[in-house]
Structures are given as structure tokens and as C-alpha cells.
Design a protein around this motif. Structure first.
Motif, PDB file in Angstrom:
ATOM      1  N   GLU A 299       0.725  -1.168  -0.107  1.00  0.00           N
ATOM      2  CA  GLU A 299      -0.155  -0.082   0.011  1.00  0.00           C
ATOM      3  C   GLU A 299       0.788   1.305   0.256  1.00  0.00           C
ATOM      4  O   GLU A 299       0.326   2.320  -0.088  1.00  0.00           O
ATOM      5  N   TRP A 300       2.069   1.057   0.208  1.00  0.00           N
ATOM      6  CA  TRP A 300       3.011   2.268   0.159  1.00  0.00           C
ATOM      7  C   TRP A 300       3.929   2.168  -0.824  1.00  0.00           C
ATOM      8  O   TRP A 300       5.296   1.525  -0.727  1.00  0.00           O
TER       9      TRP A 300
ATOM     10  N   CYS B 202       9.354   7.172   0.309  1.00  0.00           N
ATOM     11  CA  CYS B 202       8.075   7.182  -0.332  1.00  0.00           C
ATOM     12  C   CYS B 202       7.382   8.740  -0.285  1.00  0.00           C
ATOM     13  O   CYS B 202       7.647   9.426   0.806  1.00  0.00           O
ATOM     14  N   ASP B 203       7.037   8.912  -1.416  1.00  0.00           N
ATOM     15  CA  ASP B 203       6.601  10.145  -1.807  1.00  0.00           C
ATOM     16  C   ASP B 203       5.055  10.411  -1.675  1.00  0.00           C
ATOM     17  O   ASP B 203       4.202   9.623  -1.783  1.00  0.00           O
TER      18      ASP B 203
ATOM     19  N   LEU C  75       7.058  11.323   2.790  1.00  0.00           N
ATOM     20  CA  LEU C  75       6.485  10.813   3.718  1.00  0.00           C
ATOM     21  C   LEU C  75       7.181   9.753   4.769  1.00  0.00           C
ATOM     22  O   LEU C  75       6.983   9.725   5.794  1.00  0.00           O
ATOM     23  N   GLY C  76       7.877   9.071   4.308  1.00  0.00           N
ATOM     24  CA  GLY C  76       8.991   8.283   5.051  1.00  0.00           C
ATOM     25  C   GLY C  76      10.217   7.819   4.292  1.00  0.00           C
ATOM     26  O   GLY C  76      10.261   7.974   2.959  1.00  0.00           O
ATOM     27  N   ALA C  77      11.126   7.363   4.922  1.00  0.00           N
ATOM     28  CA  ALA C  77      12.430   6.868   4.438  1.00  0.00           C
ATOM     29  C   ALA C  77      13.002   5.843   5.275  1.00  0.00           C
ATOM     30  O   ALA C  77      12.851   6.055   6.461  1.00  0.00           O
ATOM     31  N   SER C  78      13.915   4.995   4.704  1.00  0.00           N
ATOM     32  CA  SER C  78      14.734   3.931   5.547  1.00  0.00           C
ATOM     33  C   SER C  78      16.155   4.386   4.695  1.00  0.00           C
ATOM     34  O   SER C  78      16.348   4.059   3.411  1.00  0.00           O
TER      35      SER C  78
ATOM     36  N   SER D 125       6.682  -1.108   5.980  1.00  0.00           N
ATOM     37  CA  SER D 125       6.810  -1.278   4.546  1.00  0.00           C
ATOM     38  C   SER D 125       8.214  -0.865   4.257  1.00  0.00           C
ATOM     39  O   SER D 125       9.116  -1.611   3.241  1.00  0.00           O
ATOM     40  N   LEU D 126       8.792   0.269   4.330  1.00  0.00           N
ATOM     41  CA  LEU D 126      10.113   0.710   3.897  1.00  0.00           C
ATOM     42  C   LEU D 126      11.126  -0.004   4.609  1.00  0.00           C
ATOM     43  O   LEU D 126      12.145  -0.512   4.068  1.00  0.00           O
TER      44      LEU D 126
END
Length: 164
Positions: free
Chosen positions: A24-25, A83-84, A90-93, A121-122
Motif C-alpha cells: 500500500e506504500w 515514499c513520496d 512521507l517516509g524513508a529508510s 513497508s520501508l
């Protein structure tokens, strides 16, 4: 918070039998051009959490640059994801190769989408990429006082070890 002692512990996980990545991401590999967006995300994601040590946006920018430049080990772009959404990250690893093994140096989620599965998810994408490259284990550090992060990492199969 200035003057506060922050204790971090190492957590590790073997990379055999990983859960599937929730779809979903959607995510993509982190690029050098993401530096400023990563700094903004880091500053917003950590503000007010146990990982907030009073850093400014400039401090966050310096941390991102150090990570991408290899100061925390060789930056592993193939295992680092972002994730954009809504015209921002919106998020990052962010993953490095540090002290002989992969390290999830930073996992960040914008507060507006926290606790909705993005970090899961990331991180899983990063773990799958590392496994696909032949790595057998991944490490990360968690702040003792950051219960939500610790619970997430434990749910993902990470086990706590000594101090980081």
C-alpha cells in the motif's frame, strides 16, 4: 533535549524468511537529490520524540549529508527507500554498511502518516534488498525511551543486544 542522556541499544535480525512487503506504500530508491527533503522529513519525524535532542533543520541536513557521504559506513542506495506523497517525502529508510554489516541508519515517518504501516513497508523493502544482495543480517539502533520504535522493530523480528 539538551542535557538529556540518550541510551541506544543495538538490535539485529537475520534476513532469512522475511515477511512480504505490504504494497500500500509505493517506494523508490533514495537519491542524492533527496537530501533537502530527507532533512525536512528527519526534522519533522523526530521532533518531540525520544530521539529529539534539540536538533535544528540545519542539524538534520548535516546528518543526512553525513549518511549519504559515508560517514556512518558506505551508503547502500539499493537498500534505501523513500515514499513520496502530497509533494513531499512521507517516509524513508537509509541503510549503510557499518562495522561489517548493514545498518538501518535512519527510519523516518512523517507524523501525519505515523502508525499506518509506512515504516514497516520501508524497513521490509530494505531488508528484502539486503537479502537479495546476499547479506545475512541487518542491524539498527533504538533509543531506550522510544517504545513505539522498539515495538515496531521487535514485531519485524529484530532482537535487542548491548548498547550501541
Amino acid at each position: 533535549r539538551p542535557g538529556t542522556v540518550v541510551t541506544r541499544r543495538r538490535m539485529s535480525r537475520t534476513l532469512q524468511t522475511l515477511p512480504e512487503v505490504p504494497e500500500e506504500w509505493p517506494a523508490r530508491e533514495v537519491e542524492r537529490a533527496d537530501t533537502e527533503a530527507l532533512a525536512v522529513l528527519m526534522h519533522e519525524a523526530y521532533r518531540g520524540t525520544p530521539d529529539d535532542e534539540g536538533e535544528t533543520l540545519e542539524d538534520a541536513r548535516a546528518e543526512v549529508e553525513k549518511t549519504l557521504d559515508g560517514e556512518y559506513g558506505t551508503f547502500l542506495r539499493f537498500a534505501s527507500f523513500a515514499c513520496d506523497g502530497d509533494g513531499r517525502l512521507l517516509g524513508a529508510s537509509l541503510v549503510t554498511h557499518w562495522r561489517g554489516a548493514p545498518l538501518i541508519a535512519f527510519a523516518m515517518t512523517h507524523p501525519e502518516v505515523a502508525r499506518r504501516g509506512l515504516a514497516t513497508s520501508l524497513i521490509l523493502r530494505s531488508l528484502h534488498a539486503l537479502a537479495g544482495a546476499g547479506y545475512r543480517e541487518a542491524n539498527l539502533a533504538v533509543t531506550d525511551a522510544n517504545d513505539p520504535a522498539r515495538r515496531l522493530y521487535e514485531k519485524l523480528g529484530f532482537a535487542r543486544h548491548g548498547l550501541f
